[in-house]
Design an enzyme around this catalytic site. Structure first.
Site, short mmCIF file in Angstrom:
data_model
loop_
_atom_site.label_atom_id
_atom_site.label_comp_id
_atom_site.label_asym_id
_atom_site.label_seq_id
_atom_site.Cartn_x
_atom_site.Cartn_y
_atom_site.Cartn_z
N ALA B 127 -5.04 -4.87 -2.56
CA ALA B 127 -6.39 -5.43 -2.57
C ALA B 127 -6.51 -6.94 -2.44
CB ALA B 127 -7.10 -5.00 -3.85
N PRO B 129 -6.42 -10.76 -1.15
CA PRO B 129 -7.21 -11.57 -2.08
C PRO B 129 -8.58 -11.01 -2.46
CG PRO B 129 -7.39 -12.45 0.15
CD PRO B 129 -6.42 -11.31 0.23
N GLY B 130 -8.91 -9.81 -1.97
CA GLY B 130 -10.14 -9.20 -2.44
C GLY B 130 -11.33 -9.31 -1.49
N SER B 131 -11.06 -9.66 -0.24
CA SER B 131 -12.17 -9.74 0.72
C SER B 131 -12.91 -8.40 0.77
CB SER B 131 -11.67 -10.06 2.12
OG SER B 131 -10.75 -11.10 2.09
N LYS B 132 -12.12 -7.35 0.87
CA LYS B 132 -12.76 -6.04 1.02
C LYS B 132 -13.20 -5.48 -0.33
CE LYS B 132 -9.96 -5.60 5.09
NZ LYS B 132 -9.00 -6.67 4.78
N ASP B 150 -2.65 -4.73 -6.68
CA ASP B 150 -1.75 -5.49 -5.80
C ASP B 150 -0.41 -5.66 -6.52
OD1 ASP B 150 -2.58 -7.09 -3.00
OD2 ASP B 150 -0.71 -7.76 -3.90
N ASP B 177 3.56 -1.89 -7.75
CA ASP B 177 3.94 -1.51 -6.40
C ASP B 177 3.06 -0.31 -6.02
OD1 ASP B 177 5.73 -0.98 -4.05
OD2 ASP B 177 6.05 0.85 -5.21
N ASP B 199 -5.39 -0.90 2.99
CA ASP B 199 -5.34 -2.10 3.85
C ASP B 199 -3.95 -2.70 3.63
OD1 ASP B 199 -6.55 -3.98 5.58
OD2 ASP B 199 -6.90 -5.33 3.90
N CYS B 252 -4.04 -5.66 9.97
CA CYS B 252 -4.44 -6.74 10.86
C CYS B 252 -3.31 -6.98 11.85
CB CYS B 252 -4.81 -8.00 10.09
SG CYS B 252 -3.48 -8.63 9.07
C1 LIG Z 1 -3.38 -7.10 4.23
S1 LIG Z 1 -3.19 -7.71 2.63
C2 LIG Z 1 -4.61 -7.05 1.82
C3 LIG Z 1 -5.88 -7.78 2.07
C4 LIG Z 1 -6.98 -7.33 1.18
N1 LIG Z 1 -7.22 -5.91 1.27
C5 LIG Z 1 -8.28 -8.07 1.45
O1 LIG Z 1 -9.14 -7.53 2.14
O2 LIG Z 1 -8.46 -9.19 0.95
C6 LIG Z 1 -1.91 -6.73 1.96
C7 LIG Z 1 -1.66 -6.89 0.49
O3 LIG Z 1 -0.67 -5.97 0.12
C8 LIG Z 1 0.05 -6.52 -0.96
N2 LIG Z 1 1.32 -5.80 -1.07
C9 LIG Z 1 2.50 -6.04 -0.43
N3 LIG Z 1 3.42 -5.15 -0.82
C10 LIG Z 1 2.84 -4.33 -1.72
C11 LIG Z 1 3.29 -3.24 -2.51
N4 LIG Z 1 4.54 -2.80 -2.40
N5 LIG Z 1 2.42 -2.67 -3.35
C12 LIG Z 1 1.14 -3.09 -3.46
N6 LIG Z 1 0.66 -4.13 -2.74
C13 LIG Z 1 1.49 -4.74 -1.87
C14 LIG Z 1 0.18 -7.98 -0.59
O4 LIG Z 1 0.40 -8.74 -1.77
C15 LIG Z 1 -1.16 -8.27 0.07
O5 LIG Z 1 -2.03 -8.81 -0.87
#
Ligand SMILES: C[S@@+](CC[C@H](N)C(=O)[O-])C[C@H]1O[C@@H](n2cnc3c(N)ncnc32)[C@H](O)[C@@H]1O
Lengths: 160, 323
Positions: B127, B129-132, B150, B177, B199, B252
């Site tokens: 989630a 930085p939380g945009s969605k 996250d 995780d 996401d 993305c």
């Molecule tokens: C594409 S970004 C998410 C953007 C977010 N949904 C938004 O809209 O602001 C992917 C996120 O996955 C997190 N991430 C990476 N590996 C992960 C894991 N094993 N478990 C949970 N989150 C993870 C990252 O820290 C990152 O914040």
């Protein structure tokens, strides 16, 4: 984060401590995390929340709205709304409001202390006040010797 | 392609984009856009202020604003002609007060596809930085519940800060995780979700305009290992979805391994049906054939968002329902 769900009576007491702002009311659940009180509006019941808390690293629940600070040694107690608490209760806040001007607003967002003007000193009965610029609430501050000390959190200040 | 930019894509990456966008003109446009900054867009935080009121308040900055979608008046584009100083949009008092959120248009699409309702229980598994998350909370008017997860302390701190600024009250933030989260939830909490947003972490090929150095660190092995991780995350999350519940998978990035291949994997291995859906921006169909692999024919219902189609970042979305 250690959480404690607040019972109805204690919630009422907390809101009573904020009566210097008005008659604040909400149906939402209050959760205590240290001296911060958070408000959760989600549709999970208490048992479900507790279960999640027991099984996960809860890093946040709902919104931080109240700071309820006590220092028994110094016999000091202070209860105030956070900036977001102000937004939530904004329709219900009726008193302890200080309307500030543009220049004061700019200082406020830099985290500076504001000197009260003559007309602003009138009608102030409480040490903790709410600052307002136009229709925007800008946070709470504490009045001491004709100055408002800034409680705006660092991350909400304007950086140059 | 002539190499006249500060950052240039690796040969292999270029070749792959050529396969994805076989029309030469189309591909040229793609690269041209990748070397410019995307259009600035903001989302009015309707938890705090109405779009009309926000427009009135920020009129003093003389930004040339457009509300491109009638059905989503909260979405504003700051048109290119606007003379913006560096970082200006993020420094206003209205931004500090959480009246708007700076977000690329393409990143606003997954919540639109998921369409969270007031009484839904939603999982936003990756989630920060939380945009969605903040967008969904606004769509739900702070009702229902969002569980936003996250991986690290740093990431959940950023997430918490944004939730706070936006006045979000219906969310619980956890740090685990993704796969572990799902295992624990499934075993201990058992409550099923109405909707899940995945996401997932990805290689970020769609965000070249903001982070052009991605062009040079691009690496196929990394894409392949991300694809594996994405499949694991999806496999762990699907059991938490209610029957008839909706799952939106988004990245993305533009690589097929992280997108269509993952969706195809989900359709093959789980009781999910892919659905067509409408988005208010230009999208293209999912790619059904890639390097000798033939995917489920309904993969075409996936949506690809290319930077040069909407002057945005690149994105990928798929919407599925549990049978
Ligand atoms: C594409 S970004 C998410 C953007 C977010 N949904 C938004 O809209 O602001 C992917 C996120 O996955 C997190 N991430 C990476 N590996 C992960 C894991 N094993 N478990 C949970 N989150 C993870 C990252 O820290 C990152 O914040």
């Amino acid at each position: 984060m250690k959480i404690e769900i607040i019972e109805k009576k204690e919630k009422e007491k907390l809101l009573e401590k904020l009566s210097y702002l008005g008659n604040l009311k909400t149906e939402n659940l209050f959760v205590k995390t240290g001296e911060k009180i958070r408000m959760f509006s989600g549709n999970l019941d208490k048992e479900e929340i507790k279960k999640i808390w027991r099984n996960f690293m809860i890093e946040g629940i709902g919104l931080y709205i109240i700071k309820d600070f006590k220092n028994k040694k110094k016999n000091f107690e202070e209860t105030r709304l956070s900036l977001e608490g102000l937004y939530f209760f904004k329709e219900q806040i009726k008193s302890s409001i200080v309307e500030i001007d543009e220049e004061q607003k700019n200082k406020w967002f830099k985290g500076e202390t504001i000197t009260l003007k003559e007309e602003q000193k009138k009608n102030i009965q409480n040490q903790i006040v709410v600052l307002k610029f136009g229709e925007d609430f800008l946070g709470t501050g504490k009045i001491k010797e004709e100055k408002i000390y800034n409680y705006l959190p660092k991350e909400r200040r304007i950086k140059n | 392609m002539e190499k006249t930019y500060k950052y240039n894509p690796k040969k292999e990456f270029e070749e792959r984009i050529k396969k994805i966008l076989p029309d030469e003109k189309d591909m040229e446009e793609f690269w041209k856009f990748c070397h410019t900054e995307p259009i600035n867009s903001i989302r009015c935080n309707t938890l705090k202020i109405s779009p009309e009121k926000l427009k009135e308040k920020i009129s003093k900055y003389c930004w040339k604003l457009k509300q491109p979608f009638k059905e989503y008046p909260e979405i504003f584009i700051i048109e290119k002609e606007t003379d913006l100083k560096p970082g200006e949009i993020g420094k206003t008092i209205e931004h500090i007060l959480g009246y708007y959120y700076v977000q690329d248009i393409s990143s606003m699409m997954p919540p639109i596809a998921l369409s969270p309702q007031k009484d839904d229980i939603i999982l936003d598994l990756c989630a920060s930085p939380g945009s969605k998350t903040t967008q969904m909370a606004a769509m739900m008017k702070n009702k229902g519940t969002i569980i936003a997860n996250d991986l690290t302390v740093n990431r959940t701190m950023i997430l918490n800060a944004n939730l706070e600024k936006c006045g979000v009250t219906n969310t619980i933030v956890t740090r685990k995780d993704a796969v572990r989260f799902c295992q624990i939830w499934n075993k201990k909490i058992k409550k099923k979700f109405d909707k899940i947003l995945l996401d997932v972490p990805c290689s970020g090929e769609g965000t070249l305009r903001k982070s052009p150095h991605t062009m040079e660190i691009w690496n196929l092995n990394f894409i392949k290992s991300l694809s594996q991780q994405q499949k694991k995350i999806c496999s762990a999350a699907i059991p938490l979805l209610k029957k008839d519940g909706v799952l939106v998978y988004s990245t993305c990035t533009l690589s097929i391994e992280e997108n269509e291949e993952v969706v195809d994997f989900m359709l093959k291995n789980f009781n999910l049906e892919i659905e067509d859906f409408f988005l208010p921006i230009k999208t293209r169909e999912g790619i059904s054939n890639w390097e000798g692999k033939k995917f489920n024919e309904k993969i075409k219902f996936c949506k690809r968002i290319y930077p040069h189609d909407n002057d945005s970042d690149g994105f990928f979305l798929a919407k599925m329902r549990k049978k």
